[in-house]
Each structure stands twice: as structure tokens, then as C-alpha cells.
Enzyme design. Structure first.
Site, mmCIF file in Angstrom:
data_model
loop_
_atom_site.group_PDB
_atom_site.id
_atom_site.type_symbol
_atom_site.label_atom_id
_atom_site.label_comp_id
_atom_site.label_asym_id
_atom_site.label_seq_id
_atom_site.Cartn_x
_atom_site.Cartn_y
_atom_site.Cartn_z
ATOM 1 N N LYS A 22 5.229 -2.282 5.310
ATOM 2 C CA LYS A 22 5.133 -2.261 3.840
ATOM 3 C C LYS A 22 6.415 -1.730 3.206
ATOM 4 O O LYS A 22 6.810 -2.180 2.117
ATOM 5 C CB LYS A 22 3.935 -1.406 3.395
ATOM 6 C CG LYS A 22 2.580 -2.014 3.724
ATOM 7 C CD LYS A 22 2.377 -3.388 3.119
ATOM 8 C CE LYS A 22 0.931 -3.855 3.169
ATOM 9 N NZ LYS A 22 0.779 -5.282 2.815
ATOM 10 N N TYR A 74 -2.612 4.303 9.336
ATOM 11 C CA TYR A 74 -1.966 3.069 8.870
ATOM 12 C C TYR A 74 -0.880 2.610 9.843
ATOM 13 O O TYR A 74 -0.415 1.472 9.780
ATOM 14 C CB TYR A 74 -1.396 3.283 7.465
ATOM 15 C CG TYR A 74 -1.354 2.025 6.627
ATOM 16 C CD1 TYR A 74 -2.523 1.378 6.235
ATOM 17 C CD2 TYR A 74 -0.138 1.490 6.219
ATOM 18 C CE1 TYR A 74 -2.476 0.226 5.466
ATOM 19 C CE2 TYR A 74 -0.081 0.343 5.441
ATOM 20 C CZ TYR A 74 -1.256 -0.282 5.074
ATOM 21 O OH TYR A 74 -1.213 -1.422 4.301
ATOM 22 N N TYR A 82 0.850 -1.199 0.000
ATOM 23 C CA TYR A 82 0.000 0.000 0.000
ATOM 24 C C TYR A 82 0.879 1.240 0.000
ATOM 25 O O TYR A 82 1.978 1.238 0.555
ATOM 26 C CB TYR A 82 -0.937 -0.032 1.228
ATOM 27 C CG TYR A 82 -1.910 1.112 1.229
ATOM 28 C CD1 TYR A 82 -2.762 1.316 0.150
ATOM 29 C CD2 TYR A 82 -1.961 2.000 2.299
ATOM 30 C CE1 TYR A 82 -3.641 2.388 0.133
ATOM 31 C CE2 TYR A 82 -2.848 3.067 2.292
ATOM 32 C CZ TYR A 82 -3.676 3.265 1.199
ATOM 33 O OH TYR A 82 -4.541 4.318 1.172
HETATM 34 P P1 NAI Z 1 -7.601 -10.096 4.021
HETATM 35 O O1 NAI Z 1 -7.853 -9.794 5.476
HETATM 36 O O2 NAI Z 1 -8.664 -10.817 3.298
HETATM 37 O O3 NAI Z 1 -6.201 -10.875 3.856
HETATM 38 C C1 NAI Z 1 -5.131 -10.786 4.775
HETATM 39 C C2 NAI Z 1 -4.667 -12.212 5.012
HETATM 40 O O4 NAI Z 1 -3.460 -12.276 5.796
HETATM 41 C C3 NAI Z 1 -5.718 -13.054 5.761
HETATM 42 O O5 NAI Z 1 -6.090 -14.169 4.975
HETATM 43 C C4 NAI Z 1 -4.976 -13.487 7.007
HETATM 44 O O6 NAI Z 1 -5.406 -14.733 7.521
HETATM 45 C C5 NAI Z 1 -3.535 -13.515 6.488
HETATM 46 N N1 NAI Z 1 -2.559 -13.617 7.570
HETATM 47 C C6 NAI Z 1 -2.466 -12.839 8.691
HETATM 48 N N2 NAI Z 1 -1.465 -13.288 9.468
HETATM 49 C C7 NAI Z 1 -0.905 -14.362 8.825
HETATM 50 C C8 NAI Z 1 0.170 -15.241 9.134
HETATM 51 N N3 NAI Z 1 0.879 -15.126 10.263
HETATM 52 N N4 NAI Z 1 0.478 -16.234 8.240
HETATM 53 C C9 NAI Z 1 -0.237 -16.372 7.099
HETATM 54 N N5 NAI Z 1 -1.257 -15.559 6.766
HETATM 55 C C10 NAI Z 1 -1.595 -14.577 7.617
HETATM 56 O O7 NAI Z 1 -7.342 -8.661 3.358
HETATM 57 P P2 NAI Z 1 -6.758 -8.209 1.923
HETATM 58 O O8 NAI Z 1 -7.121 -6.777 1.814
HETATM 59 O O9 NAI Z 1 -7.168 -9.157 0.876
HETATM 60 O O10 NAI Z 1 -5.179 -8.255 2.167
HETATM 61 C C11 NAI Z 1 -4.285 -8.860 1.279
HETATM 62 C C12 NAI Z 1 -3.041 -8.019 1.105
HETATM 63 O O11 NAI Z 1 -3.376 -6.827 0.378
HETATM 64 C C13 NAI Z 1 -2.377 -7.556 2.402
HETATM 65 O O12 NAI Z 1 -0.966 -7.590 2.238
HETATM 66 C C14 NAI Z 1 -2.849 -6.121 2.508
HETATM 67 O O13 NAI Z 1 -1.997 -5.328 3.311
HETATM 68 C C15 NAI Z 1 -2.784 -5.732 1.031
HETATM 69 N N6 NAI Z 1 -3.489 -4.498 0.678
HETATM 70 C C16 NAI Z 1 -4.794 -4.343 1.041
HETATM 71 C C17 NAI Z 1 -5.453 -3.155 0.765
HETATM 72 C C18 NAI Z 1 -6.859 -2.949 1.226
HETATM 73 O O14 NAI Z 1 -7.303 -1.783 1.263
HETATM 74 N N7 NAI Z 1 -7.603 -3.999 1.553
HETATM 75 C C19 NAI Z 1 -4.792 -2.042 0.042
HETATM 76 C C20 NAI Z 1 -3.420 -2.337 -0.357
HETATM 77 C C21 NAI Z 1 -2.806 -3.520 -0.021
#
Ligand code: NAI
Length: 270
Positions: A167, A160, A150
Site C-alpha cells: 500500500k 496487515y 489502507y
Molecule cells: P475484494 O476481495 O472484494 O476485492 C479485491 C479484488 O482484487 C478481488 O476482486 C480480486 O479478484 C482482485 N484481484 C486479486 N488479484 C488480482 C489480479 N492479479 N488481477 C486483477 N484483480 C485481482 O475486497 P475489497 O475489500 O473490495 O478490496 C478492494 C480494495 O480495497 C483493495 O485494494 C483493498 O486492499 C482495499 N481496501 C479494503 C479494505 C477492507 O477492509 N476491505 C480497507 C481499505 C482498503
């Protein structure tokens, strides 16, 4: 419309929690484009999430792994090559979590043990994934490894918090390991910097709805959706992007290059 962009390619997709997850949408798209993969998430997320539903729809095996555990990752990479019947062509790291954000600690009152956890889970885990892929010799030549990031890595978004540092670490690892993996195996390593997206991780940031709307107004094309992100990831896994590596790729509808928009001028001059 499917184009078989990933026909015959094998990989691992981290981070599908529920149908809003970017990783969930990516899994469906990769499947549609002919790729096969294993799905993984932290053991605790498996119990809370719906990953088995997705696994069924994608005909994929689920292999639990805490992305901070080298042992879990070694097991994941070894088993994935066995289950999929060969080395891997793509990996998606779609992982983010900050205990400080989750527990509403302000930036002037951080718990440092939690800060280290944020860095480990959301940043250093990407190095662990890459190093494990190298040590288990799991990647095919011209493979593609991606992590999601991000723009708070470059510019301040107060809520954040310590995720901004995580990040920044993540993006830096993509450059350093990208060099190494290109030389070793012609594997490319990039981060995609995505618009705010309504997911569990996204909504966990306080004030998320406001910065979602602000980004929408500040992006000439509007915010990129989770589906748009899944399409971009699929393209980055395909052979059409073989020479792209060590990049932080902005996928944000133009947000990062915009100073102000007419929409915002109109809103502020009301
Ligand atoms: P999400 O909450 O669906 O996915 C985050 C995932 O990280 C979850 O499945 C969670 O179980 C997993 N996770 C957390 N700790 C963990 C660990 N110790 N080992 C393995 N997995 C673990 O949310 P999203 O938004 O799909 O996030 C995916 C990526 O996208 C993240 O890196 C997030 O920072 C990034 N992102 C999200 C944005 C948003 O606005 N939603 C914007 C820009 C980047």
C-alpha cells in the site's frame, strides 16, 4: 437519489468479486449516476466470483485481465475504448492480495517470492494500469483514476503484514504518476484510504473483526461503509473534483485524526 453526476462518462472498474466488494457497490452507484463502463477481474476470480450477475445489472461488458500482465491490460484498455465508443473518463483500481497473508505466514517468516507477488498484485499493478492507460492513449482530458488503500501504509497494524509495504508503494505511485498524467493530459490520480470494510479481502486479514470494532470505536463518525466508499469514488470521478490530484484521501470517519475517543475510555476503564 441519482443526480446524473457521471452522465456521458466512460470507464473501467477493476475488482468486483461479489456483492460485498467495494468495486461491486461502486459499479452500481456509477451506473445509477449515468456512467458506462467495462468490468474486469483476474481470470481465476471470474470463475469463482459472480461478476456476470453484476455485468447484467449494469449492462456492462466483462473483459478478463490479470492486473499484473501488461498484455492483458493493453487488451483491456484497447477493447474498453472500442466497446464504450470513445476514450475513458474514469478508472477504479480495487485490487489487493497477499499470498503471505492468505497462507498465514508471520512477518518474521515471509516467503520472499510471495512478497514480490504481493507488491506486484497490490502495488505495482497500479503503475501498470496507469502506464497502459498512457501508452494506449485511452484517457480523456480531466479524467480521474483512483486506487483503494489502507492506513497500514503509514501506521503499523501487525496482521496487515507485507500488504503494508504494497500500500505504501501504491500511494507513492499515485503521487509520481499523478504529476506525470496531470502534465500530459490533465488526468488526476489519487488513492482513497478506506475504513476496514467487511469484504473477502478485508476478512482475509487475521484479527479483522477486532480491528473493525476498534476502528469503529476510534472513529467519531464510525467506520465508513462500502456504500459510503462507492459514493466518495463517484464524487471523485465527477467534474466536482477536477483540481484534486496526487492525494491520499482519508475516508475513515475521522479515525486518522483521532488520538482517543470517549467510547474507548469508557471501554478501557470498565
Ligand atoms: P475484494 O476481495 O472484494 O476485492 C479485491 C479484488 O482484487 C478481488 O476482486 C480480486 O479478484 C482482485 N484481484 C486479486 N488479484 C488480482 C489480479 N492479479 N488481477 C486483477 N484483480 C485481482 O475486497 P475489497 O475489500 O473490495 O478490496 C478492494 C480494495 O480495497 C483493495 O485494494 C483493498 O486492499 C482495499 N481496501 C479494503 C479494505 C477492507 O477492509 N476491505 C480497507 C481499505 C482498503
Amino acid at each position: 437519489m441519482a443526480n446524473n453526476l457521471l452522465k456521458g462518462k466512460r470507464g473501467i472498474i477493476f475488482g468486483a468479486l461479489d456483492e460485498n466488494s467495494i468495486a461491486w457497490k461502486t459499479a452500481l452507484k456509477v451506473k445509477e449516476e449515468g456512467g458506462s463502463f467495462t468490468l474486469t477481474n483476474a481470470p481465476i476470480a471470474m470463475r469463482m466470483g459472480k461478476i456476470n450477475e453484476l455485468a447484467k445489472a449494469c449492462n456492462a461488458e466483462v473483459i478478463p485481465a490479470d492486473a499484473t500482465s501488461e498484455q492483458d491490460l493493453t487488451n483491456l484498455f484497447t477493447k474498453s475504448t472500442e466497446v464504450l465508443g470513445g476514450k475513458l473518463d474514469f478508472v477504479l483500481h480495487s485490487i489487493g492480495m497477499s499470498p503471505n497473508v492468505r497462507k498465514d505466514r508471520t512477518y518474521g517468516d515471509l516467503n520472499y517470492e510471495w512478497f514480490l507477488k504481493t507488491l506486484d498484485i497490490s502495488g505495482i499493478s497500479f503503475h501498470k494500469v496507469l502506464q497502459t492507460a498512457e501508452k494506449t492513449d485511452a484517457m480523456n482530458e480531466w479524467g480521474s483514476i483512483l486506487a483503494l488503500t489502507y492506513i497500514a501504509a503509514q501506521r503499523t497494524f501487525p496482521d496487515y503484514s507485507d500488504m503494508a509495504q504494497a500500500k505504501a508503494v501504491l500511494e507513492s505511485i499515485a503521487r509520481s504518476y499523478g504529476y506525470r498524467f496531470a502534465k500530459l493530459k490533465k488526468v488526476r490520480v489519487n488513492t482513497i484510504s478506506q475504513s476496514p470494510t467487511k469484504t473477502t479481502a478485508g476478512a482475509g486479514i487475521s484479527g479483522f473483526d477486532v480491528f473493525f470494532d476498534y476502528a469503529q470505536m476510534m472513529s467519531p463518525l464510525g467506520n465508513a461503509s462500502g456504500e459510503d466508499c462507492a459514493n466518495y469514488i463517484t464524487m471523485m470521478f465527477s467534474d466536482f473534483t477536477r483540481m484534486v490530484t496526487m492525494q491520499n484521501l482519508m475516508h475513515d470517519g475521522g479515525f486518522s485524526s483521532t488520538g482517543i475517543t470517549q467510547d474507548l475510555i469508557d471501554r478501557l476503564s470498565k
